[in-house]
Design an enzyme around this catalytic site. Structure first.
Site, short mmCIF file in Angstrom:
data_model
loop_
_atom_site.label_atom_id
_atom_site.label_comp_id
_atom_site.label_asym_id
_atom_site.label_seq_id
_atom_site.Cartn_x
_atom_site.Cartn_y
_atom_site.Cartn_z
N LYS A 82 41.81 42.71 44.78
CA LYS A 82 40.99 41.40 44.96
C LYS A 82 41.66 40.46 43.76
O LYS A 82 41.63 39.42 44.10
CB LYS A 82 39.71 41.96 44.34
CG LYS A 82 38.97 40.45 43.83
CD LYS A 82 37.54 41.04 43.36
CE LYS A 82 37.47 41.48 42.09
NZ LYS A 82 36.84 40.36 41.13
N ASN A 83 41.98 41.05 42.38
CA ASN A 83 42.40 40.08 41.48
C ASN A 83 43.63 39.63 41.73
O ASN A 83 43.96 38.68 40.93
CB ASN A 83 42.15 40.81 40.21
CG ASN A 83 40.68 41.07 39.74
OD1 ASN A 83 39.75 40.44 40.53
ND2 ASN A 83 40.15 41.98 38.89
N ARG A 106 33.63 33.01 39.19
CA ARG A 106 34.43 32.42 38.12
C ARG A 106 35.72 32.00 38.40
O ARG A 106 36.49 31.05 37.73
CB ARG A 106 34.25 33.41 36.89
CG ARG A 106 33.28 33.34 35.96
CD ARG A 106 33.57 34.26 34.86
NE ARG A 106 34.54 33.60 34.07
CZ ARG A 106 34.48 32.63 33.10
NH1 ARG A 106 33.30 32.17 32.79
NH2 ARG A 106 35.46 32.25 32.53
N CYS A 157 28.71 34.70 31.71
CA CYS A 157 28.23 35.43 33.02
C CYS A 157 27.83 36.71 32.36
O CYS A 157 27.90 36.96 31.11
CB CYS A 157 29.34 35.93 34.17
SG CYS A 157 30.65 36.48 33.47
N ARG A 215 32.80 34.07 28.18
CA ARG A 215 34.05 33.62 28.87
C ARG A 215 34.32 32.23 28.91
O ARG A 215 34.52 31.73 30.12
CB ARG A 215 33.70 34.43 30.26
CG ARG A 215 33.61 35.80 30.39
CD ARG A 215 33.38 36.35 31.80
NE ARG A 215 34.67 36.46 32.31
CZ ARG A 215 34.99 36.86 33.69
NH1 ARG A 215 33.66 37.26 34.31
NH2 ARG A 215 36.05 37.15 34.18
N ASP A 266 38.15 46.79 33.30
CA ASP A 266 37.68 46.88 34.56
C ASP A 266 37.35 48.45 35.01
O ASP A 266 36.76 48.87 36.21
CB ASP A 266 38.55 46.41 35.76
CG ASP A 266 38.33 44.91 35.39
OD1 ASP A 266 37.54 44.38 34.89
OD2 ASP A 266 39.27 44.21 36.16
N VAL A 292 37.93 43.87 25.04
CA VAL A 292 38.32 42.55 25.91
C VAL A 292 37.15 41.63 26.25
O VAL A 292 37.25 40.36 25.77
CB VAL A 292 38.99 43.09 27.38
CG1 VAL A 292 39.40 41.89 28.11
CG2 VAL A 292 40.19 43.73 26.94
N ARG A 332 31.44 42.29 46.15
CA ARG A 332 32.55 41.36 45.82
C ARG A 332 33.91 41.95 45.46
O ARG A 332 34.87 41.20 45.47
CB ARG A 332 31.87 40.61 44.19
CG ARG A 332 30.60 39.97 44.39
CD ARG A 332 30.32 39.32 43.13
NE ARG A 332 31.46 38.24 42.72
CZ ARG A 332 31.50 37.59 41.56
NH1 ARG A 332 30.50 37.73 40.92
NH2 ARG A 332 32.56 36.74 41.22
C1 EPZ Z 1 40.61 38.61 34.79
O1 EPZ Z 1 39.50 38.04 34.23
C2 EPZ Z 1 39.98 39.56 35.89
N1 EPZ Z 1 39.37 38.62 37.09
C3 EPZ Z 1 38.54 40.38 35.44
O2 EPZ Z 1 38.35 41.19 36.49
C4 EPZ Z 1 39.27 41.36 34.26
O3 EPZ Z 1 38.29 42.02 33.78
C5 EPZ Z 1 39.93 40.30 33.32
O4 EPZ Z 1 40.94 39.56 33.82
C6 EPZ Z 1 40.68 41.27 32.06
O5 EPZ Z 1 41.40 42.44 32.78
C7 EPZ Z 1 40.15 38.25 37.87
O6 EPZ Z 1 41.40 38.56 37.99
C8 EPZ Z 1 39.62 37.36 38.94
P1 EPZ Z 1 40.83 36.97 30.75
P2 EPZ Z 1 39.84 36.69 33.28
O7 EPZ Z 1 40.95 35.61 30.84
O8 EPZ Z 1 41.05 35.99 33.83
C9 EPZ Z 1 38.42 35.53 26.64
C10 EPZ Z 1 36.55 42.42 37.76
O9 EPZ Z 1 35.46 42.91 37.53
N2 EPZ Z 1 39.06 34.06 27.09
O10 EPZ Z 1 41.81 37.87 30.50
O11 EPZ Z 1 38.46 35.99 33.39
C11 EPZ Z 1 37.38 35.90 27.75
O12 EPZ Z 1 36.30 35.34 27.31
C12 EPZ Z 1 36.80 41.24 36.49
O13 EPZ Z 1 37.35 42.57 38.74
C13 EPZ Z 1 38.68 33.05 26.26
O14 EPZ Z 1 38.13 33.31 24.99
O15 EPZ Z 1 40.09 37.48 32.12
C14 EPZ Z 1 37.55 37.47 27.65
O16 EPZ Z 1 36.90 37.93 26.42
C15 EPZ Z 1 35.82 40.87 35.67
N3 EPZ Z 1 39.18 31.92 26.68
C16 EPZ Z 1 38.87 37.92 27.45
O17 EPZ Z 1 39.45 36.47 26.83
C17 EPZ Z 1 39.80 31.81 27.50
O18 EPZ Z 1 40.30 30.61 27.84
C18 EPZ Z 1 39.72 38.08 28.70
O19 EPZ Z 1 39.47 37.10 29.50
C19 EPZ Z 1 40.22 32.66 28.39
C20 EPZ Z 1 39.64 34.01 28.15
#
Ligand code: EPZ
Length: 419
Positions: free
Chosen positions: A22-23, A92, A116, A121, A305, A327, A397
Site C-alpha cells: 500500500k505505502n 493523509r 490523526c 503529524r 507499523d 516515530v 485501508r
Molecule cells: C509513512 O507515513 C507511512 N504512510 C506510515 O504508514 C508509516 O507509519 C510512516 O511512514 C513511518 O514509517 C505512508 O507511506 C502512506 P513520516 P508518513 O513523514 O510519511 C513527523 C500505515 O499504517 N513529521 O515518516 O506520514 C510525523 O509527525 C502508516 O500504513 C513531522 O514532524 O510518515 C511523525 O511523527 C501510518 N513533520 C514522523 O515524522 C513532517 O513534515 C514520521 O512521519 C513530516 C513528518
C-alpha cells in the site's frame, strides 16, 4: 458498517500470497501525474486507500482505471491544482499530490491534512523543502498554497527527520525541477526505492535512493512506464506474527525477506523458526517464545507499523518485555483495547511494559487505526472465545482480503454487517 467476528484458538496452517505494498502504491500512483503519457502499474492492492487515490487522480484530471491489481493512468483533462478537504481528509497520503502538481503546474492548493489518531503529524518538513526550492508557501482558509511561478529550482535540502512522506514529495517535485537537488537525511524505506525505480523508468535522473543522500538531476519531461509495486512488508510481518501468536505453521509467498531483516531477527531471537528462500518465507512455531524488547525506528530499524502487532504477541509470551515508540507521538491507542482481552500492559510515556499472560479472552473491541486494528485481529485469533472487531474500515485501508487470507490459513473469522 461491517464488523469482524473471530472465534479464537485455531493454529494457522497453509500458505498465502502477500499483496502489493500500500505505502509504495500510493506515491507511485501520484507519480503518474508527472506525465501525460500512459502509466501501467501492476501489483496494486485492492484497498480503500487505493480507491481514494484513484478517485483523487480522476478529480485532478487523469483517467485512471483499475482492473484486478493493475492500474492504468492516462491524462484526460487539464490538471486541476486544487486538492479539496473532502479528498485530503479521507487519507493523509493525499498530500503526496503536492510534489507532482507543483512540478507540473507551478502551483498547488492542498487542504491541510490536520492530525490523526496516531499523532499531530505536521508537514513542516515537506513545506520547508519546497521553500528551499524557491516556492512561496501561504496558509489560507485551511489550505496550504504552494506557488513556484517560474518552476522549482534544485537545492541542497537537509531534513531534520528522515520523513518518508517528505522524501517522497520532494522526489516527486525535484525530478522536473531545474538543476540538481540533494535530499540529505532522506528516508531509506523500501517504498522510497520503489518510487525512485518507477521515476527512473519514466526518465528521471536519480541516484542514492535507499541511502541517506538522494541526488536528483531535474529533467524537462517524463514519459509513461510500466512498473510493478513491491510486496507489502507490513502485511508480511503481520502474517508472520499471526503465525507466532497462533502457534502455527505458515508459508508466505511473493514477499521480500530483505525488507524485514530486523523483524525476522527479533522473531528468531524469540524462538520462532523462520526459513527464507528467495521470495518465500516458512514460519513455524515449535516452542514457547521468549519476551523480546523492541524500539521502533526509521528503516532499517523496527517498523512503527509493526509495533502494535508485536505488542499483541508479547502480551501472550511468558515474562516481561518493553515496547518503545519513537516515530509517532501517540501510537498506543491499541493498549486500552488489548487490555480488554486481558492483556497486562502499562503505558509509561513513549514506552509500554508488557507482562505476558497465559491466555487472552475474546472481547468486543474497536479499531482506532490500521495497525492497531491488525493487532486486535491477532489478539482475537489467539484468544479463547469470541471477539468482535468494530470499525474495521481502518483495516480495509491497508489489508487486502484480510478475512479471506486468514480463513485460507484455517482461522475462524468472518465479516458481518453491524446494525
Ligand atoms: C509513512 O507515513 C507511512 N504512510 C506510515 O504508514 C508509516 O507509519 C510512516 O511512514 C513511518 O514509517 C505512508 O507511506 C502512506 P513520516 P508518513 O513523514 O510519511 C513527523 C500505515 O499504517 N513529521 O515518516 O506520514 C510525523 O509527525 C502508516 O500504513 C513531522 O514532524 O510518515 C511523525 O511523527 C501510518 N513533520 C514522523 O515524522 C513532517 O513534515 C514520521 O512521519 C513530516 C513528518
Amino acid at each position: 458498517m461491517d464488523k469482524i467476528i473471530i472465534t479464537g484458538g485455531k493454529k494457522l496452517k497453509g500458505s498465502i500470497s502477500i499483496s502489493g505494498s500500500k505505502n509504495s502504491a500510493l506515491p507511485i500512483l501520484f507519480a503518474t501525474l508527472l506525465t501525460d503519457e500512459k502509466c501501467e502499474i501492476k501489483n496494486v492492492p485492492t484497498l480503500a486507500d487505493i480507491k481514494t487515490t484513484i478517485d483523487f487522480l480522476n478529480f485532478i484530471g487523469k483517467s485512471t482505471k483499475k482492473n484486478k491489481n493493475t492500474v492504468i493512468a492516462e491524462q484526460s483533462a487539464k490538471l486541476n491544482h486544487i486538492a479539496p478537504y473532502d479528498l485530503v481528509r479521507k487519507m493523509r497520503a493525499s498530500i503526496l499530490v503536492m510534489g507532482p502538481l507543483i512540478a507540473r503546474l507551478g502551483k498547488v492548493d492542498v487542504s491541510l491534512p490536520g492530525g490523526c489518531a496516531i499523532g499531530a503529524r505536521p508537514i513542516d518538513i515537506h513545506l520547508d523543502a519546497f521553500k528551499q526550492m524557491g516556492a512561496i508557501i501561504e496558509l489560507k482558509e485551511g489550505y496550504v498554497k504552494v506557488t513556484a511561478e517560474n518552476g522549482l529550482k534544485g537545492a541542497d535540502i537537509e531534513f531534520r527527520f528522515a520523513s518518508v512522506g517528505a522524501t517522497e514529495n520532494i522526489l516527486l517535485a525535484s525530478v522536473l525541477a531545474k538543476g540538481i537537488t540533494r535530499i540529505i537525511n532522506a528516508a531509506k524505506e523500501p517504498e522510497i526505492v520503489d518510487l525512485a525505480d518507477m521515476l527512473i523508468k519514466m526518465g528521471a535522473k536519480i541516484s542514492g535512493a535507499g541511502t541517506k543522500i538522494i541526488i536528483i538531476e531535474g529533467v524537462k519531461k517524463l514519459s509513461g512506464c510500466t512498473h510493478s509495486v513491491i510486496s507489502d512488508r507490513i502485511e508480511t510481518a503481520t502474517y508472520m506474527i499471526a503465525t507466532a501468536i497462533t502457534k502455527g505453521d505458515v508459508t508466505l509467498k511473493n514477499t521480500n525477506p530483505q525488507h524485514l531483516q530486523i523483524v525476522i531477527e527479533k522473531l528468531i531471537e524469540s524462538g520462532l523458526r523462520i526459513k527464507v528462500k528467495d521470495d518465500e518465507m516458512k514460519i513455524k512455531w515449535t516452542k514457547d517464545l521468549k519476551p523480546i524488547n523492541i524500539q521502533t525506528e526509521i528503516y532499517p530499524g523496527f517498523p512503527t507499523d509493526i509495533q502494535a502487532q508485536w505488542m499483541a504477541l508479547m502480551s501472550v509470551v511468558k515474562g516481561n518485555s518493553r515496547v518503545e515508540e519513537t516515530v509517532f507521538e501517540n501510537r498506543f491507542l491499541h493498549v486500552g483495547e488489548l487490555q480488554r482481552f486481558g492483556a497486562d500492559i502499562k503505558i509509561d510515556g513513549n514506552s509500554v511494559s508488557v507482562s505476558g499472560v497465559d491466555k487472552l479472552s475474546g472481547a468486543p473491541v474497536m479499531v482506532s487505526d490500521l495497525r492497531a486494528g491488525a493487532a486486535l485481529v491477532l489478539a482475537g485469533l489467539c484468544a479463547q472465545g469470541k471477539t468482535e472487531v468494530l470499525r474495521i474500515y481502518h483495516l480495509d485501508r491497508g489489508y487486502e482480503t484480510l478475512e479471506k487470507k486468514f480463513r485460507k490459513l484455517g482461522a475462524n473469522i468472518k465479516r458481518v454487517k453491524d446494525n
